[in-house]
Every structure is written in C-alpha cells, then in structure tokens.
Write a protein that holds these residues in place. Structure first.
Motif, PDB file in Angstrom:
ATOM      1  N   LEU A 158       0.836  -1.200   0.000  1.00  0.00           N
ATOM      2  CA  LEU A 158       0.000   0.000   0.000  1.00  0.00           C
ATOM      3  C   LEU A 158       0.872   1.251   0.000  1.00  0.00           C
ATOM      4  O   LEU A 158       1.845   1.346   0.750  1.00  0.00           O
ATOM      5  CB  LEU A 158      -0.914  -0.002   1.230  1.00  0.00           C
ATOM      6  N   GLN A 159       0.501   2.202  -0.833  1.00  0.00           N
ATOM      7  CA  GLN A 159       1.198   3.477  -0.945  1.00  0.00           C
ATOM      8  C   GLN A 159       0.542   4.481  -0.008  1.00  0.00           C
ATOM      9  O   GLN A 159      -0.602   4.877  -0.231  1.00  0.00           O
ATOM     10  CB  GLN A 159       1.114   3.984  -2.390  1.00  0.00           C
ATOM     11  N   ALA A 160       1.244   4.876   1.047  1.00  0.00           N
ATOM     12  CA  ALA A 160       0.720   5.867   1.988  1.00  0.00           C
ATOM     13  C   ALA A 160       0.962   7.271   1.447  1.00  0.00           C
ATOM     14  O   ALA A 160       1.994   7.541   0.840  1.00  0.00           O
ATOM     15  CB  ALA A 160       1.384   5.708   3.350  1.00  0.00           C
ATOM     16  N   HIS A 161      -0.019   8.147   1.667  1.00  0.00           N
ATOM     17  CA  HIS A 161       0.133   9.540   1.255  1.00  0.00           C
ATOM     18  C   HIS A 161       0.215  10.463   2.469  1.00  0.00           C
ATOM     19  O   HIS A 161       0.719  11.571   2.353  1.00  0.00           O
ATOM     20  CB  HIS A 161      -1.040   9.973   0.373  1.00  0.00           C
ATOM     21  N   ALA A 162      -0.284  10.005   3.610  1.00  0.00           N
ATOM     22  CA  ALA A 162      -0.292  10.800   4.837  1.00  0.00           C
ATOM     23  C   ALA A 162       0.111   9.893   5.998  1.00  0.00           C
ATOM     24  O   ALA A 162      -0.075   8.672   5.941  1.00  0.00           O
ATOM     25  CB  ALA A 162      -1.683  11.383   5.065  1.00  0.00           C
ATOM     26  N   PRO A 163       0.644  10.465   7.079  1.00  0.00           N
ATOM     27  CA  PRO A 163       1.108   9.649   8.201  1.00  0.00           C
ATOM     28  C   PRO A 163       0.033   8.740   8.810  1.00  0.00           C
ATOM     29  O   PRO A 163       0.337   7.638   9.261  1.00  0.00           O
ATOM     30  CB  PRO A 163       1.586  10.681   9.231  1.00  0.00           C
ATOM     31  N   ASP A 164      -1.217   9.159   8.809  1.00  0.00           N
ATOM     32  CA  ASP A 164      -2.283   8.358   9.417  1.00  0.00           C
ATOM     33  C   ASP A 164      -2.817   7.255   8.508  1.00  0.00           C
ATOM     34  O   ASP A 164      -3.637   6.445   8.933  1.00  0.00           O
ATOM     35  CB  ASP A 164      -3.451   9.258   9.851  1.00  0.00           C
TER      36      ASP A 164
END
Length: 185
Positions: A158-164
């Motif tokens: 999964l590609q995270a865009h934000a820390p949460d």
C-alpha cells in the motif's frame, strides 16, 4: 443533474441510477471516513459480489449542476435494511467527492450509478496473491482478503500519502503480509 456523455454511456451498458441518503458518518482515521447510506433501490435483492462498486456523482463545488463521477467499493451491503457503506479519502487538496464527504451529515443525499460488475473468484491453486493500491483501494483489497482461502499467501503493498494512512484497518487474513510504502510511512 448533469452527467454528460459518461453517464449516458453507462446507462447504455446497464448502469442504474439511485439516490442515496446518509444514515451515519464515522471517521475511521483523520483522513479516512466511512459513510453509511440508505440505498434501498440499489440494494434490492441483487447480488453484491466481492469488490462490487458504484459510480458516485459528486457535485462540483464551483459549478452548480455539474457532477463528477468517482468509483467506490460497496462496504457491508445489507439487503435486509437496504443500507450500504462507502469509504472516502479526505485528501488535500479536496476534490468534489472528498469535499462532499467531508461535509456530509445524516439526511444528506447523493446520486450513484450501480454499474456492471465481474464477480471475483479466486483462481485455483495460485502460487500466491499480490494486491497493490493506495488507501482508496483498501475497501476492495479488504473484500478480496475476505474471500481468499486461509492457506493462501498474500502480499499487500500500500502506498501511503499521509502519516495516518497506516492506521486504516486492513482485513485480517492469516497468510497476508502488509507492507506500507511512500512518503506517509
């Protein structure tokens, strides 16, 4: 409501239009919101196989009467109550769908088209599965994880865009390894 050429083509291929009413809004993480809808004409006894999706017609905040289509995977469709949920990324800058979802409250309505679908059936005897996406793909990934055999080996990237983003719940599967990558990790 203006849907233009895309909506006309979808209708020609069997899409059905539905008006959905917001029942509840739940923030799963600061940037990931689940909205439960009453959609009795959509969930009317029809099959809702794994990873079924709709096209939501999000209103353009700058141009009244203009809408934008966005795809959303059905989450927890319930034929008995006529309710279904959809998960929304509340990203910045907000587009029409995330902006609508950020302001949504019980009683609000929005149009959607339930389009053709292909039932996901796990292939027989694969060496394993690779599922990839960003947080917007998590509802579909969770649905697929829910039907894979427990002995299957699964890698989810999964590609995270934000820390949460890494706080968004991923479906449980005994053979799944979940890997988050990107600037949000």
């Amino acid at each position: 409501m203006a849907g233009g050429f895309q909506k006309t083509m979808m209708k020609a291929f069997g899409a059905t239009d539905h008006l959905m009413t917001v029942v509840s809004v739940t923030d799963i993480t600061p940037g990931f919101r689940r909205i439960r809808f009453s959609a009795p004409t959509m969930i009317d006894g029809r099959e809702t196989p794994t990873a079924s999706y709709i096209r939501l017609w999000a209103p353009d905040p700058a141009e009244p009467g203009k809408v934008h289509q966005r795809g959303y995977t059905l989450v927890e469709p319930d034929a008995a109550t006529g309710e279904v949920s959809f998960d929304f990324m509340l990203h910045e800058p907000m587009g029409p769908a995330s902006g609508w979802a950020a302001a949504a409250k019980p009683g609000d309505t929005i149009a959607a088209s339930y389009y053709m679908f292909h039932k996901f059936d796990p292939p027989e005897d694969p060496e394993g599965y690779l599922l990839m996406g960003d947080p917007a793909a998590i509802p579909a990934i969770n649905a697929i994880l829910g039907v894979l055999p427990p002995e299957a080996q699964v890698v989810v990237i999964l590609q995270a865009h934000a820390p949460d983003d890494a706080l968004i719940p991923i479906g449980k599967h005994p053979g799944a390894e979940v890997i988050w990558t990107g600037p949000g990790t």
